[in-house]
Design a protein around this motif. Sequence first.
Motif, PDB file in Angstrom:
ATOM      1  N   GLN A 172       0.802  -1.382  -0.441  1.00  0.00           N
ATOM      2  CA  GLN A 172      -0.035   0.285   0.203  1.00  0.00           C
ATOM      3  C   GLN A 172       0.772   1.397   0.007  1.00  0.00           C
ATOM      4  O   GLN A 172       2.159   1.152   0.834  1.00  0.00           O
ATOM      5  CB  GLN A 172      -0.907   0.114   1.181  1.00  0.00           C
ATOM      6  CG  GLN A 172      -0.372  -0.181   2.375  1.00  0.00           C
ATOM      7  CD  GLN A 172      -1.270  -0.083   3.914  1.00  0.00           C
ATOM      8  OE1 GLN A 172      -2.755   0.765   3.566  1.00  0.00           O
ATOM      9  NE2 GLN A 172      -1.301  -0.398   4.872  1.00  0.00           N
ATOM     10  N   VAL A 232      -6.965 -19.689  -2.440  1.00  0.00           N
ATOM     11  CA  VAL A 232      -6.853 -17.668  -2.031  1.00  0.00           C
ATOM     12  C   VAL A 232      -8.262 -17.350  -2.150  1.00  0.00           C
ATOM     13  O   VAL A 232      -9.183 -17.486  -2.586  1.00  0.00           O
ATOM     14  CB  VAL A 232      -5.770 -17.294  -2.674  1.00  0.00           C
ATOM     15  CG1 VAL A 232      -5.492 -16.074  -2.790  1.00  0.00           C
ATOM     16  CG2 VAL A 232      -4.746 -18.068  -4.035  1.00  0.00           C
ATOM     17  N   PRO A 282      -4.021  -2.185   6.399  1.00  0.00           N
ATOM     18  CA  PRO A 282      -3.912  -2.560   5.182  1.00  0.00           C
ATOM     19  C   PRO A 282      -5.332  -2.972   5.053  1.00  0.00           C
ATOM     20  O   PRO A 282      -6.147  -3.342   5.870  1.00  0.00           O
ATOM     21  CB  PRO A 282      -3.239  -3.546   4.808  1.00  0.00           C
ATOM     22  CG  PRO A 282      -2.453  -3.774   5.725  1.00  0.00           C
ATOM     23  CD  PRO A 282      -2.969  -2.949   7.403  1.00  0.00           C
ATOM     24  N   ILE A 283      -6.698  -2.416   3.486  1.00  0.00           N
ATOM     25  CA  ILE A 283      -8.003  -2.006   3.851  1.00  0.00           C
ATOM     26  C   ILE A 283      -7.844  -3.902   3.169  1.00  0.00           C
ATOM     27  O   ILE A 283      -8.982  -4.970   3.309  1.00  0.00           O
ATOM     28  CB  ILE A 283      -9.094  -1.682   3.255  1.00  0.00           C
ATOM     29  CG1 ILE A 283      -8.153  -0.514   3.290  1.00  0.00           C
ATOM     30  CG2 ILE A 283     -10.031  -1.446   3.199  1.00  0.00           C
ATOM     31  CD1 ILE A 283      -7.728   0.683   1.785  1.00  0.00           C
ATOM     32  N   ILE A 284      -6.983  -4.250   2.908  1.00  0.00           N
ATOM     33  CA  ILE A 284      -7.495  -5.834   1.951  1.00  0.00           C
ATOM     34  C   ILE A 284      -6.735  -6.733   2.145  1.00  0.00           C
ATOM     35  O   ILE A 284      -5.378  -7.065   2.804  1.00  0.00           O
ATOM     36  CB  ILE A 284      -7.064  -5.814   0.098  1.00  0.00           C
ATOM     37  CG1 ILE A 284      -8.019  -4.967  -0.439  1.00  0.00           C
ATOM     38  CG2 ILE A 284      -6.715  -6.691  -0.204  1.00  0.00           C
ATOM     39  CD1 ILE A 284      -7.243  -4.484  -2.106  1.00  0.00           C
ATOM     40  N   LYS A 285      -6.931  -8.142   3.111  1.00  0.00           N
ATOM     41  CA  LYS A 285      -7.004  -8.969   4.103  1.00  0.00           C
ATOM     42  C   LYS A 285      -7.028 -10.062   2.979  1.00  0.00           C
ATOM     43  O   LYS A 285      -7.938 -10.391   2.379  1.00  0.00           O
ATOM     44  CB  LYS A 285      -7.908  -9.319   5.129  1.00  0.00           C
ATOM     45  CG  LYS A 285      -7.032  -9.531   6.326  1.00  0.00           C
ATOM     46  CD  LYS A 285      -8.104  -9.882   7.204  1.00  0.00           C
ATOM     47  CE  LYS A 285      -9.670  -9.747   7.725  1.00  0.00           C
ATOM     48  NZ  LYS A 285     -10.410 -10.320   8.747  1.00  0.00           N
ATOM     49  N   SER A 286      -6.065 -11.325   3.401  1.00  0.00           N
ATOM     50  CA  SER A 286      -5.876 -12.132   2.213  1.00  0.00           C
ATOM     51  C   SER A 286      -5.249 -13.645   3.041  1.00  0.00           C
ATOM     52  O   SER A 286      -4.228 -12.995   3.577  1.00  0.00           O
ATOM     53  CB  SER A 286      -5.213 -11.609   0.895  1.00  0.00           C
ATOM     54  OG  SER A 286      -5.027 -13.186  -0.507  1.00  0.00           O
ATOM     55  N   GLU A 325      -3.883   0.916  -2.303  1.00  0.00           N
ATOM     56  CA  GLU A 325      -3.695  -0.645  -1.818  1.00  0.00           C
ATOM     57  C   GLU A 325      -3.749  -1.847  -3.586  1.00  0.00           C
ATOM     58  O   GLU A 325      -4.900  -1.566  -3.979  1.00  0.00           O
ATOM     59  CB  GLU A 325      -4.567  -1.627  -1.744  1.00  0.00           C
ATOM     60  CG  GLU A 325      -4.305  -1.089   0.183  1.00  0.00           C
ATOM     61  CD  GLU A 325      -5.024  -1.917   1.493  1.00  0.00           C
ATOM     62  OE1 GLU A 325      -4.406  -2.668   1.267  1.00  0.00           O
ATOM     63  OE2 GLU A 325      -6.641  -1.891   1.608  1.00  0.00           O
ATOM     64  N   PHE A 360     -13.728 -12.841  -2.411  1.00  0.00           N
ATOM     65  CA  PHE A 360     -13.070 -13.436  -3.673  1.00  0.00           C
ATOM     66  C   PHE A 360     -12.279 -14.371  -3.419  1.00  0.00           C
ATOM     67  O   PHE A 360     -11.652 -14.532  -2.922  1.00  0.00           O
ATOM     68  CB  PHE A 360     -11.612 -12.428  -4.679  1.00  0.00           C
ATOM     69  CG  PHE A 360     -10.789 -12.517  -5.378  1.00  0.00           C
ATOM     70  CD1 PHE A 360     -12.153 -13.127  -7.278  1.00  0.00           C
ATOM     71  CD2 PHE A 360      -9.477 -12.521  -6.072  1.00  0.00           C
ATOM     72  CE1 PHE A 360     -11.412 -13.789  -7.913  1.00  0.00           C
ATOM     73  CE2 PHE A 360      -8.633 -13.140  -7.314  1.00  0.00           C
ATOM     74  CZ  PHE A 360     -10.060 -13.850  -7.724  1.00  0.00           C
ATOM     75  N   LYS A 409      -4.512 -17.789   1.854  1.00  0.00           N
ATOM     76  CA  LYS A 409      -4.029 -18.805   1.173  1.00  0.00           C
ATOM     77  C   LYS A 409      -3.551 -19.804   1.410  1.00  0.00           C
ATOM     78  O   LYS A 409      -3.044 -20.242   3.024  1.00  0.00           O
ATOM     79  CB  LYS A 409      -3.098 -18.597  -0.453  1.00  0.00           C
ATOM     80  CG  LYS A 409      -1.874 -18.066  -0.067  1.00  0.00           C
ATOM     81  CD  LYS A 409      -1.791 -18.020  -1.689  1.00  0.00           C
ATOM     82  CE  LYS A 409       0.117 -17.774  -1.468  1.00  0.00           C
ATOM     83  NZ  LYS A 409       1.198 -17.034  -2.385  1.00  0.00           N
ATOM     84  N   GLY A 426     -11.269   0.416  -1.150  1.00  0.00           N
ATOM     85  CA  GLY A 426     -11.005  -0.985  -1.046  1.00  0.00           C
ATOM     86  C   GLY A 426     -11.825  -2.029  -1.274  1.00  0.00           C
ATOM     87  O   GLY A 426     -12.800  -3.212  -1.057  1.00  0.00           O
ATOM     88  N   GLU A 450     -10.398 -10.511   0.650  1.00  0.00           N
ATOM     89  CA  GLU A 450     -11.451  -9.549   1.516  1.00  0.00           C
ATOM     90  C   GLU A 450     -11.609  -8.071   1.010  1.00  0.00           C
ATOM     91  O   GLU A 450      -9.967  -7.664   1.100  1.00  0.00           O
ATOM     92  CB  GLU A 450     -11.604  -9.656   3.180  1.00  0.00           C
ATOM     93  CG  GLU A 450     -13.004  -8.661   2.824  1.00  0.00           C
ATOM     94  CD  GLU A 450     -13.226  -8.670   4.504  1.00  0.00           C
ATOM     95  OE1 GLU A 450     -12.141  -7.951   5.114  1.00  0.00           O
ATOM     96  OE2 GLU A 450     -14.079  -8.241   5.190  1.00  0.00           O
ATOM     97  N   PHE A 451     -12.837  -7.939   0.334  1.00  0.00           N
ATOM     98  CA  PHE A 451     -12.686  -6.524  -0.683  1.00  0.00           C
ATOM     99  C   PHE A 451     -14.155  -5.980  -0.110  1.00  0.00           C
ATOM    100  O   PHE A 451     -15.113  -6.720   0.715  1.00  0.00           O
ATOM    101  CB  PHE A 451     -13.323  -6.275  -1.876  1.00  0.00           C
ATOM    102  CG  PHE A 451     -11.805  -6.726  -2.900  1.00  0.00           C
ATOM    103  CD1 PHE A 451     -10.678  -5.909  -2.948  1.00  0.00           C
ATOM    104  CD2 PHE A 451     -11.676  -8.561  -3.355  1.00  0.00           C
ATOM    105  CE1 PHE A 451      -9.535  -6.137  -3.587  1.00  0.00           C
ATOM    106  CE2 PHE A 451     -10.539  -8.785  -3.780  1.00  0.00           C
ATOM    107  CZ  PHE A 451      -9.937  -8.318  -4.368  1.00  0.00           C
ATOM    108  N   VAL A 458     -10.326 -18.404  -4.914  1.00  0.00           N
ATOM    109  CA  VAL A 458      -9.822 -18.837  -6.469  1.00  0.00           C
ATOM    110  C   VAL A 458      -9.558 -20.774  -5.557  1.00  0.00           C
ATOM    111  O   VAL A 458      -8.803 -20.337  -4.361  1.00  0.00           O
ATOM    112  CB  VAL A 458      -8.117 -18.427  -6.676  1.00  0.00           C
ATOM    113  CG1 VAL A 458      -7.449 -18.915  -7.818  1.00  0.00           C
ATOM    114  CG2 VAL A 458      -8.730 -16.870  -6.942  1.00  0.00           C
TER     115      VAL A 458
END
Lengths: 121, 121
Positions: free
Chosen positions: A12, B23, B4-8, A21, B32, B10, A39, B26-27, B34
Amino acid sequence: MSEPIIKSKKTQREINGIPTEVVCTEFSNYIFVVLTQFGKIGTLVSVTPDSRSNDISTTPFSTKVLLGKDEPMTHVCAKNLAMFVSQEAGNRSVLLGLALKDSSIDTIKEMKEVIKSCQVW
Amino acid sequence: MSEPIIKSKKTQREINGIPTEVVCTEFSNYIFVVLTQFGKIGTLVSVTPDSRSNDISTTPFSTKVLLGKDEPMTHVCAKNLAMFVSQEAGNRSVLLGLALKDSSIDTIKEMKEVIKSCQVW
């Protein structure tokens, strides 16, 4: 189990004062790039190199909005942001999520640098 | 800069002998997910809770193939895999990438467990 197939990087940065981001994920057939200032996943655009194009004067990339508003500006931004990724990634297609507050030329330029810093291809 | 806004998240696991990668990202408007057994992003499907549905007998989710082959089985798998995610994530839509060698009921069940282990919502 072999090595993970899916490589992913995120970062970011403030671009023009707006927290931005970027997430880049590599798939064998696609590079998935999300650029968000909200976001949200935003507008989802596929950018595909057009192998049939023989006309050197036209940009050999086709863009398609898969999700979200289909506006001319989206196609311009998407091509601008994703073409170099596709070229560097062996002409793979790029799936691009765009949720931008600011899509000025300077911002787009800086965003390309941020995408480069998340290189997964 | 804020968090960070986006959490991921996998993970990878063998399901029925096949290396499978998941994977989840989160938005604010989408989850999302995969699921790949090929390293490809595969068929891209949006699974959206249908707020207009008043008929309790029909499943209040609509599925749409955004990228890849549009086959009836894809819609069935997508609903099966994504409905619980949407429900747990406050009825957010789910964007699902599916590249499966095996889509038997047992495999789908196990995949739901793997998705749960990557909970980002």
